[in-house]
Design a protein around this motif. Structure first.
Motif, short mmCIF file in Angstrom:
data_model
loop_
_atom_site.label_atom_id
_atom_site.label_comp_id
_atom_site.label_asym_id
_atom_site.label_seq_id
_atom_site.Cartn_x
_atom_site.Cartn_y
_atom_site.Cartn_z
N ALA A 41 59.23 77.51 48.08
CA ALA A 41 57.94 76.91 48.43
C ALA A 41 57.47 75.92 47.37
O ALA A 41 57.05 74.81 47.69
N ILE A 42 57.54 76.31 46.09
CA ILE A 42 57.03 75.41 45.04
C ILE A 42 57.94 74.20 44.89
O ILE A 42 57.47 73.06 44.72
N MET A 43 59.27 74.39 44.98
CA MET A 43 60.19 73.26 44.87
C MET A 43 60.07 72.34 46.07
O MET A 43 60.04 71.11 45.94
N GLY A 44 59.98 72.94 47.27
CA GLY A 44 59.85 72.14 48.47
C GLY A 44 58.54 71.34 48.49
O GLY A 44 58.53 70.17 48.87
N ALA A 45 57.44 71.97 48.06
CA ALA A 45 56.16 71.28 48.02
C ALA A 45 56.21 70.09 47.06
O ALA A 45 55.70 69.01 47.38
N ALA A 46 56.83 70.28 45.90
CA ALA A 46 56.93 69.19 44.92
C ALA A 46 57.77 68.04 45.46
O ALA A 46 57.38 66.86 45.36
N LEU A 47 58.92 68.35 46.05
CA LEU A 47 59.80 67.30 46.56
C LEU A 47 59.15 66.53 47.71
O LEU A 47 59.22 65.29 47.76
N ILE A 48 58.51 67.24 48.63
CA ILE A 48 57.87 66.57 49.77
C ILE A 48 56.71 65.70 49.30
O ILE A 48 56.53 64.58 49.79
N CYS A 49 55.93 66.19 48.35
CA CYS A 49 54.83 65.38 47.82
C CYS A 49 55.35 64.12 47.14
O CYS A 49 54.81 63.02 47.34
N TRP A 60 66.00 60.96 51.04
CA TRP A 60 67.33 61.55 51.17
C TRP A 60 67.58 62.57 50.05
O TRP A 60 68.30 63.55 50.26
N VAL A 61 66.98 62.34 48.88
CA VAL A 61 67.11 63.30 47.79
C VAL A 61 66.44 64.62 48.17
O VAL A 61 67.00 65.71 47.99
N THR A 62 65.24 64.52 48.72
CA THR A 62 64.53 65.72 49.18
C THR A 62 65.32 66.43 50.27
O THR A 62 65.42 67.67 50.27
N ALA A 63 65.89 65.66 51.19
CA ALA A 63 66.66 66.27 52.28
C ALA A 63 67.91 66.99 51.76
O ALA A 63 68.23 68.09 52.21
N VAL A 64 68.59 66.39 50.78
CA VAL A 64 69.80 67.01 50.23
C VAL A 64 69.46 68.33 49.53
O VAL A 64 70.11 69.36 49.75
N ILE A 65 68.43 68.29 48.69
CA ILE A 65 68.09 69.49 47.91
C ILE A 65 67.57 70.61 48.81
O ILE A 65 68.04 71.75 48.74
N LEU A 66 66.61 70.28 49.68
CA LEU A 66 66.04 71.31 50.55
C LEU A 66 67.06 71.80 51.58
O LEU A 66 67.11 73.00 51.90
N GLY A 67 67.88 70.87 52.10
CA GLY A 67 68.91 71.26 53.05
C GLY A 67 69.91 72.22 52.43
O GLY A 67 70.33 73.21 53.05
N MET A 116 67.61 63.52 37.54
CA MET A 116 67.60 63.84 38.97
C MET A 116 68.98 63.61 39.58
O MET A 116 69.42 64.38 40.47
N ALA A 117 69.69 62.57 39.13
CA ALA A 117 71.03 62.32 39.63
C ALA A 117 71.96 63.49 39.31
O ALA A 117 72.74 63.93 40.17
N VAL A 118 71.86 64.03 38.09
CA VAL A 118 72.66 65.20 37.71
C VAL A 118 72.27 66.40 38.58
O VAL A 118 73.14 67.15 39.03
N ALA A 119 70.96 66.57 38.83
CA ALA A 119 70.50 67.68 39.66
C ALA A 119 71.06 67.59 41.08
O ALA A 119 71.47 68.60 41.67
N VAL A 120 71.10 66.38 41.64
CA VAL A 120 71.63 66.20 42.99
C VAL A 120 73.12 66.53 43.03
O VAL A 120 73.60 67.20 43.96
N VAL A 121 73.87 66.05 42.02
CA VAL A 121 75.31 66.34 41.96
C VAL A 121 75.55 67.85 41.87
O VAL A 121 76.39 68.41 42.59
N LEU A 122 74.80 68.53 40.98
CA LEU A 122 74.95 69.98 40.84
C LEU A 122 74.56 70.70 42.12
O LEU A 122 75.16 71.71 42.49
N THR A 123 73.55 70.18 42.80
CA THR A 123 73.11 70.77 44.07
C THR A 123 74.24 70.75 45.10
O THR A 123 74.52 71.77 45.76
N VAL A 124 74.91 69.61 45.20
CA VAL A 124 76.00 69.48 46.19
C VAL A 124 77.21 70.30 45.78
O VAL A 124 77.78 71.05 46.58
N VAL A 125 77.61 70.20 44.50
CA VAL A 125 78.82 70.89 44.03
C VAL A 125 78.67 72.40 44.14
O VAL A 125 79.57 73.10 44.63
N THR A 126 77.54 72.93 43.66
CA THR A 126 77.34 74.39 43.73
C THR A 126 77.18 74.85 45.17
O THR A 126 77.58 75.97 45.52
N GLY A 127 76.62 74.00 46.02
CA GLY A 127 76.50 74.37 47.43
C GLY A 127 77.87 74.52 48.07
O GLY A 127 78.12 75.47 48.81
#
Length: 277
Positions: free
Chosen positions: A160-168, A178-185, A239-250
């Motif tokens: 909830a807190i992460m999603g609220a921050a990204l959407i805002c 697309w960054v918000t969609a990748v992380i929340l997805g 944020m770029a590192v966070a997106v890469v880690l999000t995809v790789v760990t997923g």
């Protein structure tokens, strides 16, 4: 023959029948029943024996189960303990994080969403939420405060807190959608995947997953602040590192889920063949 002394557990109720026993130490309800051996939830208590440390300090009989009043008292005491355990410090931190979500959104969008002062206050609320996320799970596991409420509410508060921050941030134009969609997805997808394979086992949190969570928190926190200059450039790369880690760990979690499912199916098939053979 004298029975051994027993130690009461939460309900403090032992079972059985038999010969007289020695002194027994009662648990929360201090209820003993007359046998030489204690059951899983209580202590043995002989006729005429004594019980220490119990709240009620009740005496047991010489065989069979105790009186209806004694049994009801044990159940009531156990229920009270279970109910009170929900209000522990770990769950209170989780509730605080849930309450911070609407407060964070209000601060984030105050005065059009671009006022540095309001954004700083929003960052403070986000930082508190992230810090409590680090502590509530640790406290629950360390001090045996794990509850069904915590198991359900903790991941909801995190998303909830992460999603609220990204959407805002995306709504204000600070972060691409697309960054918000990748992380929340990814977060919602992995949560659903865990539920789908839970019949075969639990996918443990990996070090990469923990690093991903930390990097996401730092990156989103930097975007919440109204940063300029080189700090604004730095937050882009974080944020770029966070997106890469999000995809790789997923992808790694998906791989673990497939392996876990295959292993579970193979074990069930082997057990079925063995039972039929």
């Amino acid at each position: 023959m004298p029975g051994a002394a027993g130690v009461g557990a939460v309900s403090g109720a032992g079972e059985g029948s038999g010969a007289p026993g020695g002194p027994g130490a009662a648990g929360v309800s201090g209820v003993g029943e007359g046998s030489g051996a204690a059951a899983a939830s209580g202590a043995a208590r002989a006729p005429g024996g004594s019980g220490d440390g119990g709240v009620s300090g009740g005496t047991g009989g010489s065989g069979g189960s105790g009186s209806p009043g004694t049994a009801r008292g044990g159940k009531i005491a156990a229920a009270a303990v279970n109910q009170a355990s929900v209000w522990n410090v770990a769950n209170l931190l989780t509730m605080l994080r849930l309450l911070l979500v609407p407060g964070f959104v209000a601060l984030m969008l105050a005065d059009g969403g671009y006022d540095p002062a309001w954004r700083s206050l929003a960052w403070a609320a986000f930082a508190i939420a992230m810090i409590t996320d680090l502590f509530d799970g640790h406290l629950a596991r360390t001090y045996n405060l794990v509850t069904d409420f915590g198991k359900i509410a903790d991941p909801i508060a995190d998303k909830a807190i992460m999603g609220a921050a990204l959407i805002c941030l995306s709504g204000l134009g600070d972060l691409p959608w697309w960054v918000t969609a990748v992380i929340l997805g990814r977060e919602l997808g992995i949560t659903l995947l865990r539920f789908l394979v839970i019949r075969y086992g639990v996918i443990p949190a990996s070090r990469g997953g923990k690093l991903k969570t930390l990097t996401q928190g730092v990156a989103v926190g930097m975007y919440v602040l109204a940063l300029t200059g080189w700090l604004a450039t730095l937050r882009f790369w974080v944020m770029a590192v966070a997106v890469v880690l999000t995809v790789v760990t997923g992808l790694d979690y998906v791989k673990q889920a497939i392996v876990l499912r295959r292993r579970g199916i193979a074990e069930r098939r082997a057990a079925l063949e063995e039972s039929q053979g």
